[in-house]
Enzyme design. Structure first.
Site, short mmCIF file in Angstrom:
data_model
loop_
_atom_site.label_atom_id
_atom_site.label_comp_id
_atom_site.label_asym_id
_atom_site.label_seq_id
_atom_site.Cartn_x
_atom_site.Cartn_y
_atom_site.Cartn_z
N LEU A 99 -5.12 -4.73 -35.67
CA LEU A 99 -4.66 -6.08 -35.34
C LEU A 99 -5.73 -6.79 -34.53
O LEU A 99 -6.04 -7.96 -34.75
CB LEU A 99 -3.35 -6.02 -34.56
CG LEU A 99 -2.20 -5.30 -35.26
CD1 LEU A 99 -0.94 -5.36 -34.40
CD2 LEU A 99 -1.92 -5.91 -36.61
N HIS A 115 -3.01 5.10 -44.89
CA HIS A 115 -2.47 4.02 -44.09
C HIS A 115 -3.44 2.85 -43.97
O HIS A 115 -3.05 1.70 -43.96
CB HIS A 115 -2.17 4.60 -42.71
CG HIS A 115 -1.84 3.61 -41.68
ND1 HIS A 115 -0.76 2.78 -41.80
CD2 HIS A 115 -2.44 3.29 -40.50
CE1 HIS A 115 -0.72 2.00 -40.74
NE2 HIS A 115 -1.71 2.27 -39.96
N ARG A 125 -10.23 4.76 -37.44
CA ARG A 125 -9.80 3.66 -36.61
C ARG A 125 -8.79 4.16 -35.59
O ARG A 125 -7.92 4.95 -35.91
CB ARG A 125 -9.14 2.58 -37.47
CG ARG A 125 -8.63 1.40 -36.67
CD ARG A 125 -8.08 0.31 -37.58
NE ARG A 125 -6.90 0.72 -38.33
CZ ARG A 125 -5.68 0.82 -37.80
NH1 ARG A 125 -5.48 0.54 -36.53
NH2 ARG A 125 -4.67 1.19 -38.56
N ARG A 135 -5.75 9.87 -34.92
CA ARG A 135 -5.00 10.03 -36.16
C ARG A 135 -5.57 11.07 -37.11
O ARG A 135 -4.84 11.88 -37.68
CB ARG A 135 -4.94 8.69 -36.87
CG ARG A 135 -4.11 7.71 -36.10
CD ARG A 135 -4.15 6.34 -36.69
NE ARG A 135 -3.19 5.51 -35.96
CZ ARG A 135 -2.98 4.23 -36.22
NH1 ARG A 135 -3.67 3.64 -37.16
NH2 ARG A 135 -2.09 3.57 -35.53
N GLY A 186 -3.34 -12.80 -44.23
CA GLY A 186 -2.90 -11.89 -43.18
C GLY A 186 -3.48 -12.30 -41.85
O GLY A 186 -3.86 -13.46 -41.66
N LEU A 187 -3.58 -11.36 -40.92
CA LEU A 187 -4.08 -11.72 -39.59
C LEU A 187 -5.47 -12.35 -39.67
O LEU A 187 -5.72 -13.40 -39.08
CB LEU A 187 -4.12 -10.49 -38.69
CG LEU A 187 -2.78 -10.04 -38.14
CD1 LEU A 187 -2.96 -8.85 -37.23
CD2 LEU A 187 -2.10 -11.18 -37.38
N ALA A 188 -6.36 -11.72 -40.43
CA ALA A 188 -7.72 -12.25 -40.49
C ALA A 188 -7.76 -13.56 -41.27
O ALA A 188 -8.35 -14.55 -40.81
CB ALA A 188 -8.65 -11.22 -41.13
N GLY A 189 -7.12 -13.59 -42.43
CA GLY A 189 -7.17 -14.78 -43.28
C GLY A 189 -6.49 -15.97 -42.64
O GLY A 189 -7.05 -17.08 -42.59
#
Lengths: 647, 250, 227
Positions: free
Chosen positions: A450, A410, A444, A339, A44-47
């Protein structure tokens, strides 16, 4: 007596810590890098960003993902945007402001130094992504556009329509593809990490299963990075992808890695409500909708009842009879409260009987006033694809009838405990993105996931992993023939054989649904001691039942999706129990964790900084023993702890 | 509602496949198509049979995993959605529904409805990126203004989810729309200009080498694309390719 | 392979070749149709036109180019066809295409047109060059080959006329997709102009079809003394 753990925060002034770290960290010389192997689990974004950046630096990187392509990682589904303290809108934003908002939004349960670093590198992320060709939304003058997001008073969110996650992930995927073509990263698609191998106290590799052939393979490395995402699917119904799972982090936990704040999960206020028993997942409607939509329920119980029965339409309710409860309770933030606050407010109204669908679990998100103010075209240009998605799922036209929404799980703020270097308590084992317990504290803020994923992968790990590997240049290639590798492999194979031979009677999904229901009802939007204790007991029964009666069809040596699910659900059951233990331990309400026993008179969360200003980091104990708690005390030097108020 | 499903079952790429008929009952019109498949699979598992394998992940139309050819069309009868966004209200009670995998020699069948789309990754690896290293020192994101319309067309092309419906529906199993979308995305941006010539040539060559068919401009790909990627991108790729190969001194 | 020819060997290169030769052949159709209009005037005009077309050096030179154009278009089409068949070697049990039939049947219509072309060359070009041809007198009193007679006698056969008409209709279908497709292949696509090109394409294929069909119909009517 509870042990206290240290987070290795560098000395010095908050704003200089990262700069100092970078200039004094150990380095690995380019010719040595090619002799060092790094495993990245998750794309994903981090990986993907970590694998691409480390590959680019010259390390030998192996990257694993269970999907058929790294481009399908669930980061792709993030809709709203990514925060950065660029202050392009000249509305008073700064690194300090983003730092402050994130700490406050997280209800003062995150580590100052990490959050400051996150805010600091946020600006680099946008530069990097634009250089990679990420097509962010622009204004007519050709410069980048921003939107505002829940919980903050500046416009700092960069976006690409409702597909920001997709565009950022494709940017990282392309960077990764470039390294794959250069040979510096070797990609293992449709491979699942089954366990971590620890040699002399250091993470030295993994055992993986090829999901197409069932082949179990050993991979050694000098460092292992887990970027395998969050554990939202413990709830069964969540906005996560069907395959998102906690197995990689859970395996690390069982090997000794501490698990931080497992009870901190985020319930997103704007999801499409559940429509029936068969439901397999929930769909999120971007938080950005709250910029122009107003949330309400009828003021009168009988109106709510008649709407849910379909006797009257929401437009029949005149203004005076509508309760815009967020605007009423939180006049200064209104529909843009964070949230957790927005979710709980929806639950409060629905529990009081004002829900507007048959299950009583839905509130309205109404665009009538915005359409009147800006015209349908403007609203369409802002949210067209989201409205279309909503209509496809529900068959209602949101331009005419208000959307129905309800909170759903989520994101999980909890995850593997890591220090300032993003290293777990196991040497050489790093965790990034949603997989670590992260910088978001107890809640968060929108558009920060992201930011954190990319910050970890692009800008933090390249320094901290190098700093760690600098001591490993003499080690040489690590053999996969050692006792530890063999034992791990045998353990993995035993478990697979157990599943396939266990001639049970209930499907994996049966257990997953049951688990989800228990966690949602007892460790969801609000929790209490009694329920949590009962959940822990129920989970013991489920775990027992699962291992006795689970039925897995098919064989090992071909694509077997039931077998994959079985392993993941087994881990979810254990993790669910840890969440309940953590929630039970935390006798306060903060962020996503709301304990009914700890609230103010008007129903707001009551934090207890005196006693609970710490990260709970849990150590796995034996199978049948309770987990052991470690604490990392949170010290706030640069920020004054306040009761969070959005009124 | 009740449906008769005719599902393609195939043990592996080496085995021969065939259509197997199943009946499903009490399907709610609010169910998604994949939830209907889940229900079928649960009933198969109860009977001790192997469930139907299919790729799926996000179930909200963005990951591009799902790939079913339903009643003769990729992602089923509705436009602009993926299989996971298809709901059962699009079908009638008693209807027969054909469910097949993507069919193309470049997408070999792995099992049942699961195919191997790794060829798409290889096309991107051939040049579908901008060569920029990670660094905290890239120039400021606002240093080069980009006309909104260029940024918007780049974005429109970049929304491709790589599901492969274009290849699946194309009578020639051509990957032009997929390849063109990436080329067009990057060449619409000033950052992508530097490598635009080498990119288009190597991506097209890779696509050819992998054995994808050619484009005969029938336009089925664009009609069936769940993200509405337009044929304009193919035209742009053609222009870029022509320009690049004429200019090339190699 | 020489580096200069890479552009022609790649998939996109082949598309360029198809579209360029296709458009060139379209221009030939216009000339051919224009010349044939002489059939409506008089026997002598047509025969003189034929004589001019078969003797003028520039036209003879263009004839070679034309043959090359045809051959390239055909060979390229066959290569593409083979490649496309290999790429899509399994068919769906149930398939529903949304594109136009004309776009999906280019190979089929093309093959039929090729077959027609051979028959057509046999009945006119071959007859004129190598057959036993009747001579007639032109306006200057010279003996020239009577092409007009070859044409009229061919169209006396209803079967031949029917064959001719159906081939021309298929040609129209081929052009209907081919014309606009050529522009797309060359990358010439624009929000403003493309609808215009499509319209021209439709008009062109329609007029070519109508134009060529008019000859057998004209002679048929003439045979039955209806003209």
């Amino acid at each position: 007596m509870v042990d206290v753990i240290k987070s290795n925060i560098p000395e010095g002034e908050l704003s200089k810590k990262w700069t100092n770290y970078k200039s004094s960290a150990n380095l690995v010389n380019p010719s040595n890098r090619r002799n060092l192997d790094i495993i990245v689990v998750g794309s994903g974004l981090a990986g993907a960003s970590a694998a691409a950046s480390l590959g680019e630096m010259g390390y030998n990187v192996k990257c694993f993902c269970f999907q058929d392509s790294p481009r399908r990682a669930h980061s792709i589904a993030a809709q709203g945007g990514i925060n950065a303290a660029k202050n392009y809108q000249n509305d008073g934003d700064s690194v300090g402001r983003l730092f402050y908002d994130t700490i406050k939004g997280g209800d003062y349960r995150s580590r100052e130094a990490n959050v400051y670093r996150l805010a600091e590198v946020s600006v680099n992320i946008i530069d990097q992504c634009v250089a990679q060709g990420v097509p962010f939304a622009r204004e007519y003058g050709g410069l980048l556009d921003n939107r505002s997001f829940g919980g903050v008073q500046v416009q700092r969110t960069f976006y690409a329509k409702g597909q920001t996650g997709q565009q950022l992930l494709l940017g990282a995927y392309q960077a990764l593809s470039r390294q794959i073509s250069k040979g510096s990263v070797k990609m293992y698609n449709r491979h699942e990490m089954m366990d971590i191998v620890i040699l002399d106290g250091k993470a030295r590799g993994i055992v993986a299963r090829n999901l197409l052939t069932g082949e179990i393979s050993r991979h050694s490395s000098h460092a292992v990075i887990l970027a395998s995402g969050g554990y939202g699917n413990v709830f069964y119904l969540s906005t996560n992808a069907m395959g998102s799972n906690c197995s990689a982090t859970w395996k690390a936990h069982k090997r000794g890695a501490l698990f931080g704040n497992p009870c901190f999960v985020q319930i997103h206020p704007t999801c499409i409500p559940v429509s029936g028993e068969y439901q397999s997942k929930l769909t999120l409607m971007s938080e950005s909708l709250r910029n122009d939509g107003r949330i309400w329920v009828p003021k009168k119980l009988e109106d709510a009842k008649r709407i849910s029965l379909g006797e009257i339409s929401p437009s029949d309710i005149i203004e005076e009879n509508r309760d815009y409860y967020l605007e009423r309770r939180y006049p200064s933030f209104g529909n843009l409260t964070p949230r957790d606050v927005a979710s709980r407010a929806a639950k409060e109204r629905c529990d009081a009987g004002f829900g507007v669908n048959l299950s009583g679990q839905a509130v309205f998100l109404d665009f009538k006033d915005s359409i009147k103010r800006y015209g349908k075209e403007v609203i369409e240009s802002r949210y067209g694809n989201l409205f279309q998605m909503y209509e496809k799922i529900t068959a209602d036209n949101p331009y005419k009838i208000p959307m129905k929404i309800y909170p759903a799980i989520h994101y999980t703020m909890g995850g593997l405990w890591v220090d300032y270097d993003l290293q777990t308590n196991i040497s050489g084992l790093f965790a990034a993105g949603e997989a670590n317990f992260s910088d978001h504290g107890a809640n968060r803020l929108g558009a920060s996931a992201l930011m954190q994923g990319l910050a970890d992968g692009y800008f933090v790990l390249p320094y901290t992993v190098s700093n760690y590997l600098a001591n490993d240049i003499q080690t040489g290639k690590i053999s996969v023939e050692s006792k530890e590798f063999s034992e791990t492999e045998i353990k993995v194979k035993d478990r697979i054989n157990y599943f396939l031979k266990n001639n049970g009677s209930k499907s994996v999904d049966y257990f997953h649904r049951k688990l989800g229901k228990i966690i949602w009802e007892n460790c969801g939007m609000s929790r209490n001691k009694e329920d949590l204790n009962s959940a822990i007991e129920q989970l013991k029964t489920i775990k027992d039942d699962f291992w006795r009666n689970v039925k897995v069809t098919g064989r090992n040596n071909h694509l077997n999706q039931e077998l994959e699910k079985a392993g993941r659900v087994a881990d979810f059951i254990e993790l669910g129990s840890l969440m309940c233990h953590d929630a039970l331990n935390r006798n306060e309400s903060c962020g996503g964790h709301f304990r009914e026993e700890y609230q103010t008179e008007d129903g707001e969360a009551l934090r207890n900084d005196e006693t609970f200003s710490y990260v709970s980091a849990w150590k796995y104990n034996d199978e049948n023993l309770s987990p052991k708690l470690f604490k990392e005390n949170l010290i706030f030097k640069n920020i004054e702890l306040k009761q969070r108020s959005y009124k | 509602m009740n449906l008769k499903l005719k599902v393609w079952r195939q043990e592996s790429s080496k085995h021969k496949g065939k259509i197997v008929e199943y009946k499903v009952h009490d399907i709610s019109p609010d169910m998604s198509f994949l939830e209907m498949m889940d229900q079928l699979n649960q009933s198969l598992i109860e009977k001790g049979q192997d469930p139907v394998a299919f790729d799926h992940d996000c179930r909200e139309g963005i990951c591009g995993s799902c790939s079913m050819y339903i009643n003769g069309q990729p992602h089923g009868p509705e436009n602009m959605i993926t299989t996971c966004q298809l709901h059962m209200r699009s079908f009638n009670d008693g209807e027969t529904v054909y469910i097949e995998p993507w069919r193309a020699s470049t997408f070999p069948i792995i099992k049942d409805l699961v195919v191997d789309r790794s060829a798409f990754d290889k096309i991107i690896q051939a040049g579908g990126y901008i060569s920029v290293n990670t660094s905290g020192n890239s120039q400021d994101a606002n240093a080069i203004p980009i006309p909104k319309e260029n940024a918007d067309s780049a974005f429109d092309a970049a929304t491709c989810i790589g599901c492969g419906a274009c290849v699946a529906t194309c009578k020639n199993s051509s990957a032009m729309l997929f390849t063109a979308a990436k080329i067009s995305h990057l060449s619409n941006l000033p950052q992508g200009q530097v490598e635009s010539s080498s990119r288009v040539i190597s991506m097209v060559n890779k696509m050819d080498e992998l054995g994808f068919g050619n484009c005969t401009n029938t336009g089925d790909c664009a009609v069936q694309c769940p993200k509405g990627i337009s044929l304009d991108n193919i035209a742009k790729m053609n222009r870029e390719y022509l320009k690049a190969s004429l200019k090339s001194e190699k | 392979m020489s580096k200069n020819t890479i552009i022609f060997s790649s998939s996109l290169g082949k598309k360029f070749v198809m579209s360029l030769t296709g458009l060139f052949l379209c221009s030939f159709l216009i000339v051919h149709l224009g010349g044939n209009i002489a059939l409506f005037t008089s026997k002598d005009t047509f025969n003189e036109y034929t004589k001019f077309m078969t003797s003028n050096p520039l036209i003879r030179f263009m004839e070679i180019i034309l043959v090359l154009g045809f051959l390239t278009h055909i060979v390229d089409a066959i290569l593409l066809y083979i490649r496309n068949k290999n790429a899509s070697n399994t068919k769906y049990i149930f398939d529903k295409k949304k594109s136009s039939i004309s776009s999906r049947s280019m190979a089929l219509t093309g093959s039929f047109i090729l077959f027609f072309l051979i028959v057509h060359l046999r009945s006119f070009w071959y007859e004129y060059k190598f057959g036993e041809v009747i001579y007639s007198e032109d306006s200057n009193g010279n003996q020239i080959k009577d092409m007009y007679h070859i044409v009229t006698s061919s169209f006396e056969s209803p079967m031949y006329s029917l064959f001719y008409v159906s081939a021309v209709i298929l040609l129209g279908i081929h052009l209907n997709h081919g014309f606009q497709s050529a522009f797309l292949s060359l990358g010439l696509r624009h929000k403003k102009y493309t609808p215009f090109i499509s319209l021209i394409g439709k008009l062109f294929s329609f007029s070519i079809t109508l134009g060529f069909i008019s000859f057998p119909i004209y002679f048929c009517l003439k045979n039955f003394n209806l003209w």
